[in-house]
Design an enzyme around this catalytic site. Structure first.
Site, short mmCIF file in Angstrom:
data_model
loop_
_atom_site.label_atom_id
_atom_site.label_comp_id
_atom_site.label_asym_id
_atom_site.label_seq_id
_atom_site.Cartn_x
_atom_site.Cartn_y
_atom_site.Cartn_z
N HIS A 187 0.86 -1.13 0.11
CA HIS A 187 0.05 -0.02 0.20
C HIS A 187 0.69 1.05 -0.26
CE1 HIS A 187 -3.79 2.54 0.98
NE2 HIS A 187 -2.86 3.24 1.48
N CYS A 188 0.97 1.91 -1.26
CA CYS A 188 1.50 3.11 -1.37
C CYS A 188 1.11 4.25 -0.26
CB CYS A 188 2.52 3.65 -2.52
SG CYS A 188 3.11 4.00 -2.66
N PRO A 189 2.01 5.00 0.32
CA PRO A 189 0.98 6.53 0.34
C PRO A 189 1.63 6.72 0.06
CG PRO A 189 2.67 5.96 2.28
CD PRO A 189 2.51 4.39 1.22
N GLY A 192 -1.45 7.10 -2.85
CA GLY A 192 -3.35 6.85 -2.08
C GLY A 192 -3.61 6.11 -2.82
N ASN A 193 -3.10 4.43 -2.68
CA ASN A 193 -3.53 3.22 -3.35
C ASN A 193 -2.53 2.31 -3.10
OD1 ASN A 193 -6.05 2.03 -4.25
ND2 ASN A 193 -5.29 2.60 -6.37
#
Lengths: 365, 149
Positions: A187-189, A192-193
């Site tokens: 999950h890549c901050p 954002g997804n």
């Protein structure tokens, strides 16, 4: 396991239904609802279900503004000088790279990463039946795993208590988005997804093109300042004439280390057909045993692995976001989800924080 | 709201859940049979061709196997990695993936063929025997479900 809680059907919820059903049906008769409106995961939808985002944006606005501001400064302050002294292709190349980066980023953020829809009650009951007949019946539910053979190698499939199904291989449940995602990478901050099967190629193009863009801007700014100093000025004077260049230099300098590192890491993952999740957990590491624990998904050729991961067929979205709900399914789903949300969010917050940190650390490693 | 906080002991939760399970079992087993995915060849989409015992009285084994094998072939065609998929992938990358906004992917085209095939099978073979197949795409590609009508 954080997702071990069974979702009970509250008898009071069932008794509430008949009295409010009439009101609901009156309203529903006027406006058919789309499936995204009752989606159980923690996602946000825009443009009537066309665009999907994780509920927590992470730092996507920051990522976008960093890219846009740095490129804006580059085009406004460095390009005029460089066009005059070097070539007009510099802003052209910069512009193409910028467009590619922004489009890849938006595509990664707004695409469904490969979310698996939750099992229908009938399917869940069927799976439960299979587990009961094969396992022992104690008062405590046994750990639910199933072993299967993939390419002559034993792989364990885990049961997802939230989605009520055995997760397919390479699928993982993202606690931030509360969804099972196929070929879950991380999950890549920044984006954002989640990054999964359907948007991995967009994510990879994003980081590769961003590496080129930051290196290009870094190189051009260095050239700019060097050319100014060669005309007989000191570095301090050159910087005073073009202060924006310093901002760009600082941003690019710090970005290059992390982005280039990330690109290199993901290139290695693509070439060996691994996901970040598998690499971190060491699922297929050679420490466990010589032949038994190789990666069963690899094609044993770097080129085939790359082509399969990046240029393979584009799978469709499995969550039908814009489909219409049939009228009889709309009511129970809405009331059940409304009532069940508050108790679960309080418990999961602490776990979510840890996961968020772990995953964000691993993303920028 | 308080009644929804799960009980402190796992035992209470499990027995309550098992009671609910019994209710669901009796309601649904008679009507639906699920064919699960076959992962023996990796993560590509394939369904198990093992003939489930619940369907023994309702349909011939060969017809069932034909249907599932044809579905598997369609999915293999959709997910085939070869010249055409590479071309599609490279073209998409070159246009910054904007091409997906106007062009239908090969997978989507095959999915349409599958939908038509399932409808055909339902009309010709399964409906006369009192069964219907649901398209796996409606169940997240997890199962092919047969249900009695």
């Amino acid at each position: 396991m954080k997702n071990c809680e069974y979702q009970q059907i509250d008898p009071r919820a069932l008794s509430v239904l008949p009295s409010s059903a009439q009101n609901h049906t009156e309203k529903k008769a006027q406006r058919p609802r789309r499936k995204w409106e009752v989606f159980p995961g923690k996602n946000r939808f825009f443009c009537d279900g066309r665009i999907i985002l994780a509920r927590q944006n992470g730092v996507l606005p920051l990522t976008l503004s960093l890219i846009i501001v740095t490129c804006g400064l580059f085009f406004a302050f460095d390009c005029p000088f460089l066009v005059k002294h070097l070539t007009v292709f510099i802003p052209v190349i910069g512009g193409v790279l910028f467009v590619f980066v922004v489009l890849s980023l938006l595509r990664t953020s707004f695409t469904d990463p490969g979310i698996l829809p939750r099992a229908t009650p009938d399917e869940a009951a069927d799976v439960e039946k299979q587990i009961d007949t094969s396992g022992s019946s104690t008062y405590r539910p046994p750990p639910r795993t199933k072993e299967i053979l993939i390419n002559q190698q034993v792989v364990k499939l885990k049961y997802c208590f939230t989605c009520k199904t055995f997760r397919p291989p390479r699928t993982s449940h993202c606690s931030l988005c509360d969804n099972c995602v196929e070929r879950f990478d991380h999950h890549c901050p920044w984006v954002g997804n989640c990054v999964g099967k359907r948007n991995y190629r967009f994510f990879y193009s994003f980081i590769i093109s961003l590496s080129f863009l930051t290196s290009f801007i870094f190189g051009c700014v260095i050239t700019h300042i060097t050319l100014r100093t060669q005309a007989g000025k000191t570095i301090v004077q050159a910087i005073q004439e073009s202060p924006a260049s310093v901002v760009e230099l600082v941003v690019c300098f710090f970005s290059i280390w992390s982005i280039l590192g990330l690109s290199g890491f993901h290139t290695y993952l693509v070439a060996s057909n691994l996901t970040t999740n598998e690499d971190i957990k060491g699922s297929w590491s050679s420490k466990r045993g010589a032949e038994d624990s190789g990666n069963p998904y690899t094609y044993n050729s770097i080129i085939t692995n790359c082509c399969a991961t990046l240029c393979g067929p584009m799978p469709p979205s499995l969550i039908d976001r814009r489909g219409f709900l049939p009228h009889d399914e709309a009511i129970p789903a809405v009331s059940a989800s409304e009532i069940e949300l508050p108790p679960f969010t309080a418990k999961n917050d602490a776990h979510m924080e840890e996961n968020c940190q772990d995953i964000s650390l691993s993303c920028t490693a | 709201m308080q009644g929804l906080v799960p009980a402190a002991t796992d035992g209470n939760m499990a027995t309550e859940f098992h009671n609910l399970q019994e209710l669901r079992h009796s309601a649904s087993l008679a009507n639906k049979v699920f064919i699960q995915r076959d992962y023996s060849e990796g993560t590509t989409c394939r369904f198990q061709t093992k003939f489930p015992s619940e369907l023994e009285s309702r349909i011939e084994r060969t017809l069932f196997e034909d249907t599932v094998k044809t579905l598997n072939n369609y999915y293999a065609e959709a997910e085939k990695i070869g010249g055409q998929s590479y071309l599609e992938g490279c073209l998409a990358c070159a246009t910054a993936y904007l091409i997906f906004l106007c062009m239908e992917t090969r997978y989507e085209k095959v999915l349409k063929k599958i939908a038509k095939y399932i409808q055909e099978q339902n009309e010709k073979i399964y409906a006369p025997r009192g069964l219907l197949i649901t398209d796996p795409i409606e169940r997240g590609m997890r199962v092919v479900s047969f249900f009695a009508v």
